[in-house]
Design an enzyme around this catalytic site. Structure first.
Site, short mmCIF file in Angstrom:
data_model
loop_
_atom_site.label_atom_id
_atom_site.label_comp_id
_atom_site.label_asym_id
_atom_site.label_seq_id
_atom_site.Cartn_x
_atom_site.Cartn_y
_atom_site.Cartn_z
N HIS A 148 0.65 -1.06 0.24
CA HIS A 148 -0.45 0.15 -0.02
C HIS A 148 0.80 0.98 -0.14
O HIS A 148 0.96 2.45 0.35
CB HIS A 148 -1.29 -0.08 0.97
CG HIS A 148 -1.94 -1.06 0.76
ND1 HIS A 148 -3.09 -0.74 1.25
CD2 HIS A 148 -2.14 -1.86 0.51
CE1 HIS A 148 -4.41 -1.92 1.68
NE2 HIS A 148 -3.58 -2.71 1.19
N TYR A 252 -12.01 11.46 1.71
CA TYR A 252 -12.92 10.89 0.76
C TYR A 252 -13.36 9.20 1.41
O TYR A 252 -13.44 8.27 0.66
CB TYR A 252 -12.01 9.82 -0.36
CG TYR A 252 -11.74 11.49 -0.88
CD1 TYR A 252 -12.59 10.95 -2.58
CD2 TYR A 252 -11.13 12.58 -1.24
CE1 TYR A 252 -12.69 12.10 -3.33
CE2 TYR A 252 -11.12 13.47 -1.96
CZ TYR A 252 -11.88 13.58 -3.04
OH TYR A 252 -12.21 14.66 -4.10
#
Length: 371
Positions: A148, A252
């Site tokens: 990630h 988000y």
């Protein structure tokens, strides 16, 4: 009924049956797939230079040029990368004034004394060598995860650079922490300094480079040259992949809200939407594992003008997201019969679409209109 009328009716019924059986495939195909190169070693990204040549990154840490369908030897001077897990060399991106300064920007995983970070370095491309390498960004804090990282980059019209940063997987709560680069998109000047008009610049409790936050692992980002809108997609956990419009200062939602669940099957959050956070314009559950993102602006496929193209790793396909007036109006799954993991997708200066498959022995493909 006369024999003549009976024969006419039978012919019409047969024609209708053929159309029903053939379905959409009976129509003229909109594109042809060509193979440009094969035998690629774990490619990660593709970008175009002003003269039409391509820069190809290899996840293990190689950078090559492609000219006239021929690939160069590895370019020297590439920084050492942490090739472990999902770490490695990610994207190469030419400076907007590359024709004048020859600068190329590289994003990559770096391992230092404190742990792993995402770095962006710039260097001058001199034929088949990188020179005058300088690190212009390094994510903070360092971490011990090997996954990630994010690593996608986009130039904004004002000459600043957006960079995606993943949440480090085990640090997902940090995506909501403005004192950390985990799960953020950051914005810097081309020399690595921070623009004064960044949304959190001047705040003592926030890192000044942050542009947006609440992301999981964004591995696709593109700017629409027609209107300046930035789109980015990110991996969900099990389900909940998202495609978003990126707006300065917005949250988000990860991990406050997601349409996915943890890999164990446990709920990460009770919320699929959360007040004060942005909703995706389209999502995918089950996950397609989106990677690579392009917007089509060209003459070869006028019917696709303004559409977004999303590579799918787990989905082993290319998704065309039909866009009309900034809204999603449909979706087409392409290249599914090839059953290949798609790592990157780009619109070339020739108006054709270029696709990188993933892994050992990967290929560079080109989509063109039928002759």
């Amino acid at each position: 009924m006369t024999n003549r009328r009976r024969r006419s009716l039978v012919a019409v019924m047969a024609c209708c049956l053929m159309v029903w059986i053939a379905g959409p495939s009976a129509a003229a195909k909109e594109y042809v797939v060509e193979t440009v190169l094969t035998g690629l070693d774990r490619p990660w990204s593709l970008t175009f230079l002003p003269d039409g040549a391509m820069l190809l990154t290899g996840h293990k840490g190689t950078l090559r040029t492609i000219r006239d369908g021929r690939m160069s030897a590895p370019i020297s001077g590439v920084p050492a990368v942490e090739f472990d897990g999902q770490g490695g060399l990610f994207e190469a991106l030419a400076h907007p004034r590359f024709a004048e300064n020859g600068l190329v920007y590289l994003s990559y995983a770096h391992k230092g004394e404190g742990g792993n970070t995402l770095r962006v370095a710039r260097a001058r491309l001199d034929r088949e060598a990188l020179k005058d390498l300088k690190v212009v960004f390094e994510s903070k804090p360092a971490h011990t995860a090997a996954v990630h990282y994010g690593g996608r980059m986009v130039w904004l019209p004002d000459g600043t650079l957006l960079i995606t940063n993943g949440d480090g997987f085990t640090y997902r709560e940090q995506a909501q922490n403005l004192a950390s680069d985990f799960g953020k998109i950051v914005r810097i000047n081309d020399d690595g300094t921070v623009p004064a008009d960044n949304p959190f610049a001047g705040r003592k409790d926030a890192r000044p480079e942050i542009w947006t936050y609440g992301h999981r692992n964004p591995q696709g980002m593109v700017l629409d040259p027609a209107d300046g809108v930035v789109y980015a997609h990110e991996h969900g956990p099990r389900g909940g992949d998202e495609l978003n419009v990126i707006v300065k200062g917005r949250n988000y939602g990860w991990p406050l809200a997601t349409k996915g669940v943890d890999y164990s099957g446990a709920h990460i959050t009770p919320f699929k939407e959360y007040k004060g956070t942005e909703n995706a314009i389209i999502g995918w559950t089950p996950s397609i594992a989106p990677c690579g993102l392009a917007i089509y602006r060209g003459d070869a496929f006028p019917q696709w003008d303004g559409d977004l193209f999303v590579g799918a790793l787990a989905g082993r396909s290319l998704h065309r997201v039909d866009m009309q007036g900034g809204k999603v109006t449909g979706e087409e799954v392409m290249l599914k019969d090839m059953k290949k993991r798609i790592r990157d997708v780009r619109t070339g200066p020739d108006g054709l679409i270029y696709v990188l498959t993933d892994g050992e022995g990967a290929a560079l493909l080109r989509l063109r209109p039928p002759a």
